[in-house]
Design a protein around this motif. Structure first.
Motif, PDB file in Angstrom:
ATOM      1  N   LYS A  72       0.819  -1.213   0.000  1.00 18.67           N
ATOM      2  CA  LYS A  72       0.000   0.000   0.000  1.00 18.67           C
ATOM      3  C   LYS A  72       0.854   1.264   0.000  1.00 18.67           C
ATOM      4  CE  LYS A  72      -2.602  -0.981   3.570  1.00 18.67           C
ATOM      5  NZ  LYS A  72      -3.692  -0.984   4.582  1.00 18.67           N
ATOM      6  N   ILE A  73       2.043   1.180   0.598  1.00 19.73           N
ATOM      7  CA  ILE A  73       2.868   2.385   0.660  1.00 19.73           C
ATOM      8  C   ILE A  73       3.368   2.762  -0.727  1.00 19.73           C
ATOM      9  CG2 ILE A  73       5.093   1.255   1.131  1.00 19.73           C
ATOM     10  CD1 ILE A  73       3.705   4.554   2.624  1.00 19.73           C
ATOM     11  N   PHE A  74       3.527   1.769  -1.599  1.00 21.48           N
ATOM     12  CA  PHE A  74       3.892   2.086  -2.986  1.00 21.48           C
ATOM     13  C   PHE A  74       2.808   2.926  -3.639  1.00 21.48           C
ATOM     14  CE2 PHE A  74       3.160   1.059  -7.470  1.00 21.48           C
ATOM     15  CZ  PHE A  74       4.345   1.526  -8.028  1.00 21.48           C
ATOM     16  N   PHE A  75       1.563   2.535  -3.478  1.00 17.40           N
ATOM     17  CA  PHE A  75       0.472   3.256  -4.125  1.00 17.40           C
ATOM     18  C   PHE A  75       0.240   4.629  -3.499  1.00 17.40           C
ATOM     19  CE2 PHE A  75      -0.623  -1.155  -5.335  1.00 17.40           C
ATOM     20  CZ  PHE A  75      -0.649  -0.966  -6.712  1.00 17.40           C
ATOM     21  N   VAL A  76       0.499   4.764  -2.186  1.00 14.26           N
ATOM     22  CA  VAL A  76       0.371   6.083  -1.552  1.00 14.26           C
ATOM     23  C   VAL A  76       1.287   7.076  -2.246  1.00 14.26           C
ATOM     24  CG1 VAL A  76       0.869   7.418   0.533  1.00 14.26           C
ATOM     25  CG2 VAL A  76      -0.433   5.305   0.705  1.00 14.26           C
ATOM     26  N   TRP A  77       2.562   6.713  -2.354  1.00 18.08           N
ATOM     27  CA  TRP A  77       3.532   7.645  -2.947  1.00 18.08           C
ATOM     28  C   TRP A  77       3.372   7.732  -4.459  1.00 18.08           C
ATOM     29  CZ3 TRP A  77       4.833  10.697   0.560  1.00 18.08           C
ATOM     30  CH2 TRP A  77       5.166  10.271   1.844  1.00 18.08           C
ATOM     31  N   PHE A  78       3.020   6.623  -5.104  1.00 23.69           N
ATOM     32  CA  PHE A  78       2.845   6.632  -6.550  1.00 23.69           C
ATOM     33  C   PHE A  78       1.706   7.570  -6.949  1.00 23.69           C
ATOM     34  CE2 PHE A  78       1.346   5.153 -10.654  1.00 23.69           C
ATOM     35  CZ  PHE A  78       2.524   4.903 -11.344  1.00 23.69           C
ATOM     36  N   SER A  79       0.565   7.419  -6.294  1.00 25.51           N
ATOM     37  CA  SER A  79      -0.583   8.266  -6.626  1.00 25.51           C
ATOM     38  C   SER A  79      -0.343   9.727  -6.243  1.00 25.51           C
ATOM     39  CB  SER A  79      -1.850   7.752  -5.927  1.00 25.51           C
ATOM     40  OG  SER A  79      -2.294   6.555  -6.516  1.00 25.51           O
ATOM     41  N   MET A  80       0.373   9.945  -5.129  1.00 29.72           N
ATOM     42  CA  MET A  80       0.670  11.315  -4.718  1.00 29.72           C
ATOM     43  C   MET A  80       1.501  12.048  -5.773  1.00 29.72           C
ATOM     44  SD  MET A  80       1.478  11.300  -0.643  1.00 29.72           S
ATOM     45  CE  MET A  80       1.923  13.047  -0.657  1.00 29.72           C
ATOM     46  N   ASN A  81       2.334  11.305  -6.489  1.00 26.11           N
ATOM     47  CA  ASN A  81       3.252  11.937  -7.436  1.00 26.11           C
ATOM     48  C   ASN A  81       2.871  11.747  -8.897  1.00 26.11           C
ATOM     49  OD1 ASN A  81       5.468  13.002  -5.632  1.00 26.11           O
ATOM     50  ND2 ASN A  81       5.443  10.866  -4.985  1.00 26.11           N
ATOM     51  N   PHE A  82       1.883  10.890  -9.153  1.00 23.26           N
ATOM     52  CA  PHE A  82       1.462  10.649 -10.533  1.00 23.26           C
ATOM     53  C   PHE A  82       0.360  11.638 -10.875  1.00 23.26           C
ATOM     54  CE2 PHE A  82      -0.223   7.806 -14.000  1.00 23.26           C
ATOM     55  CZ  PHE A  82       0.939   7.821 -14.744  1.00 23.26           C
ATOM     56  N   ASN A  83       0.761  12.892 -11.020  1.00 28.54           N
ATOM     57  CA  ASN A  83      -0.221  13.950 -11.245  1.00 28.54           C
ATOM     58  C   ASN A  83       0.398  15.102 -12.022  1.00 28.54           C
ATOM     59  OD1 ASN A  83       1.288  15.530  -9.412  1.00 28.54           O
ATOM     60  ND2 ASN A  83       0.109  14.755  -7.682  1.00 28.54           N
ATOM     61  N   ILE A  84      -0.390  16.127 -12.229  1.00 26.93           N
ATOM     62  CA  ILE A  84       0.076  17.223 -13.079  1.00 26.93           C
ATOM     63  C   ILE A  84       1.054  18.154 -12.368  1.00 26.93           C
ATOM     64  CG2 ILE A  84      -1.820  17.240 -14.728  1.00 26.93           C
ATOM     65  CD1 ILE A  84      -3.296  19.214 -13.069  1.00 26.93           C
ATOM     66  N   LEU A  85       1.233  18.031 -11.035  1.00 32.79           N
ATOM     67  CA  LEU A  85       2.281  18.815 -10.378  1.00 32.79           C
ATOM     68  C   LEU A  85       3.654  18.283 -10.763  1.00 32.79           C
ATOM     69  CD1 LEU A  85       3.145  21.075  -8.500  1.00 32.79           C
ATOM     70  CD2 LEU A  85       2.937  19.491  -6.570  1.00 32.79           C
ATOM     71  N   SER A  86       3.808  16.958 -10.801  1.00 37.35           N
ATOM     72  CA  SER A  86       5.076  16.376 -11.268  1.00 37.35           C
ATOM     73  C   SER A  86       5.340  16.801 -12.711  1.00 37.35           C
ATOM     74  CB  SER A  86       5.028  14.850 -11.165  1.00 37.35           C
ATOM     75  OG  SER A  86       4.908  14.422  -9.829  1.00 37.35           O
ATOM     76  N   PHE A  87       4.313  16.756 -13.531  1.00 28.24           N
ATOM     77  CA  PHE A  87       4.426  17.177 -14.928  1.00 28.24           C
ATOM     78  C   PHE A  87       4.908  18.623 -15.016  1.00 28.24           C
ATOM     79  CE2 PHE A  87       2.561  19.190 -18.675  1.00 28.24           C
ATOM     80  CZ  PHE A  87       2.848  18.291 -19.694  1.00 28.24           C
ATOM     81  N   SER A  88       4.288  19.502 -14.242  1.00 33.25           N
ATOM     82  CA  SER A  88       4.629  20.924 -14.307  1.00 33.25           C
ATOM     83  C   SER A  88       6.014  21.201 -13.739  1.00 33.25           C
ATOM     84  CB  SER A  88       3.582  21.757 -13.562  1.00 33.25           C
ATOM     85  OG  SER A  88       3.598  21.458 -12.181  1.00 33.25           O
ATOM     86  N   SER A  89       6.447  20.415 -12.740  1.00 39.26           N
ATOM     87  CA  SER A  89       7.791  20.602 -12.185  1.00 39.26           C
ATOM     88  C   SER A  89       8.858  20.337 -13.240  1.00 39.26           C
ATOM     89  CB  SER A  89       8.002  19.668 -10.988  1.00 39.26           C
ATOM     90  OG  SER A  89       7.097  19.973  -9.951  1.00 39.26           O
ATOM     91  N   GLY A  90       8.599  19.365 -14.117  1.00 37.02           N
ATOM     92  CA  GLY A  90       9.542  19.078 -15.183  1.00 37.02           C
ATOM     93  C   GLY A  90       9.669  20.212 -16.188  1.00 37.02           C
ATOM     94  N   THR A  91       8.602  20.987 -16.343  1.00 34.80           N
ATOM     95  CA  THR A  91       8.647  22.094 -17.302  1.00 34.80           C
ATOM     96  C   THR A  91       9.585  23.212 -16.854  1.00 34.80           C
ATOM     97  OG1 THR A  91       6.789  23.337 -16.306  1.00 34.80           O
ATOM     98  CG2 THR A  91       6.232  21.618 -17.922  1.00 34.80           C
TER      99      THR A  91
END
Length: 507
Positions: A72-91
């Motif tokens: 479950k801890i994998f999905f907590v962190w995965f879902s927290m970071n699998f979003n458009i904030l990570s996308f925008s940080s890369g820009t």
């Protein structure tokens, strides 16, 4: 008399633990002994019966640490970071620091590989101590000393929520011309508040399922717009200063998870394999962050060559509009997927609100008896209006925020590691539950605070940000977070030895 007082304090601590455990299983056990009136209120009784988590900062006893679903801890962190904030940080690599695609992706990959190590490792402490991250930190920073890191962490967590709220609101509003960014932001926060309010069980369930529709949306975006990613124009040769400054942003994004790591693992069995917890957490960070940050860099570089993308992105850096433009060839289905992408930030906001609850309670210790869910509402009330106010200054806020928060978190993590491995010899039994809320038996915290403060004497000259350039950083690029970790660790050792000499504490 001192011995009697300590016995009473220890007894009360045990009672608190038993009381909170009963709150989830047998209301009849807890209500008669509720001295503070919170749980005897009809509303509180109803919330507990519906499965709302009440526990705040009270440690979890070994008998209560029964969760063995470590994945479950994998999905907590995965879902927290699998979003458009990570996308925008890369820009930010191309937009703020002028890096090309290759250099942006290399910085994203290698600095994330490094920065994810600390929060992933601290995830493994939760099952051993049964404590929230900031409560563990009292055993280094002291009962009162930890208030300063708690305030800094609250600022960081609130900042993440503001950025996520802006992005989610932008994306949601881009689907309809009748919806403003402000309305979109409000909708995002209401959904996240409901998840956070319920607590551990609902949060874990949501994070296990929230990532899948987001994956579908990004795959469709790549399917309909991926051909345009080949139109990326070559960039100017990268400089060391631009690479290291972008690296500080990349590291700041993930290293601050260190201050909330064990909040999500404290219910796991004490016998949980540490390597299992570490790799689940590490992969939960590294996979979504690297993939989406690299995608963000590629898309923003291609946008000027694609009229619809460029129009969607606009002059204000509307990441939601950019994603909507990418999905527009899919018609109404694309609009539906844009809505799903906007909702991707709710997983991050909800988990962040969850951790904010404990930071509020550590910052103001007398509130430790207040039910956890009350502070989910407080966190929302703070972040929501700030998101609305800052919606049109997103990129400036994002760059400044991510760069700044990495410094203190790096020093904080170093002190925890030195305390645990050098002074406590890696022995988790020294984190005595009986003293978690007894100021006189915890470290004074002077050594930890002094190490943090003194380390900034060198961190500040090593900064190179849009708002400040230190004499070293202006030449080398920003190396503040790289300096913070070893310097705070080295300073802490003699300072802690001195503190132990005068405090006369034995582990």
């Amino acid at each position: 008399m001192m011995s009697d007082n300590h016995h009473v304090q220890e007894k009360n601590s045990v009672t608190d633990i038993e009381k909170d455990s009963a709150s989830r299983d047998d209301l009849s056990v807890i209500i008669p002994g509720d001295k503070h009136g919170w749980l005897s209120h009809p509303v509180a009784r109803s919330l507990l019966s519906w499965g709302v988590e009440e526990r705040g900062t009270i440690p979890v006893s070994e008998e209560e640490r029964t969760d063995t679903q470590y994945y479950k801890i994998f999905f907590v962190w995965f879902s927290m970071n699998f979003n458009i904030l990570s996308f925008s940080s890369g820009t930010l690599g191309p937009i703020a620091f002028g890096l090309g695609l290759r250099d942006s992706c290399l910085v994203i990959l290698f600095f994330n590989l490094l920065a994810c190590l600390l929060p992933a490792y601290l995830n493994t402490w939760g099952p051993r101590t049964g404590m929230r991250q900031m409560i563990q930190s009292r055993y280094s920073f002291g009962y009162f000393g930890i208030i300063i890191p708690a305030i800094l962490n609250l600022i960081g967590l609130c900042g993440f929520n503001i950025l996520n709220g802006i992005l989610g609101g932008q994306a949601l509003a881009s689907v309809s011309s009748n919806m403003s960014w402000d309305v979109g932001i409000v909708i995002i926060f209401i959904i996240a508040l409901l998840i956070s309010f319920m607590g551990y069980r609902v949060l874990n369930w949501y994070e296990r399922v929230a990532w899948f529709p987001v994956l579908i949306a990004f795959l469709v975006a790549l399917g309909v717009g991926g051909k345009n990613l080949y139109n990326v124009q070559p960039a100017e040769p990268a400089t060391a200063a631009s690479i290291l400054s972008f690296a500080s942003v990349v590291a700041g994004f993930v290293i601050t998870y260190s201050a909330m790591a064990s909040d999500f693992t404290m219910y796991y069995s004490p016998t949980a394999p540490r390597s299992t917890i570490f790799w689940y957490a590490y992969l939960g960070y590294i996979v979504p962050i690297v993939l989406l940050e690299c995608l963000g860099a590629a898309v923003v570089l291609a946008a000027p060559n694609v009229p619809s993308w460029n129009e969607g992105y606009g002059t204000e850096g509307n990441v939601g509009g950019l994603l909507e433009a990418m999905l527009s060839p899919a018609g109404n289905f694309g609009k539906f997927l844009t809505v799903l992408l906007s909702l991707s930030v709710t997983g991050n906001i909800a988990a962040t609100l969850y951790s904010m609850c404990f930071n509020f309670q550590v910052m103001v210790p007398v509130t430790s008896k207040v039910p956890r869910y009350v502070f989910s509402i407080v966190g929302t009330v703070i972040a929501l209006p700030l998101s609305i106010v800052g919606a049109h200054r997103f990129y400036t806020a994002l760059t400044n925020f991510l760069s700044l928060i990495g410094y203190w978190a790096s020093a904080y993590g170093a002190i925890l590691l030195v305390e645990h491995h050098y002074f406590r010899k890696g022995d988790f039994s020294t984190y005595n539950h009986a003293i978690w809320n007894v100021p006189g038996r915890l470290p004074w915290g002077a050594a930890a605070m002094a190490a943090c403060i003194l380390s900034f004497g060198l961190i500040i000259p090593c900064m190179n940000q849009l708002w400040f350039q230190g004499p070293i950083g202006i030449t080398s690029g920003d190396i503040g977070f790289e300096i913070a970790f070893p310097l705070a660790a080295l300073l802490y050792i003699p300072l802690r030895m001195l503190e132990l000499k005068y405090q006369n504490t034995q582990y």
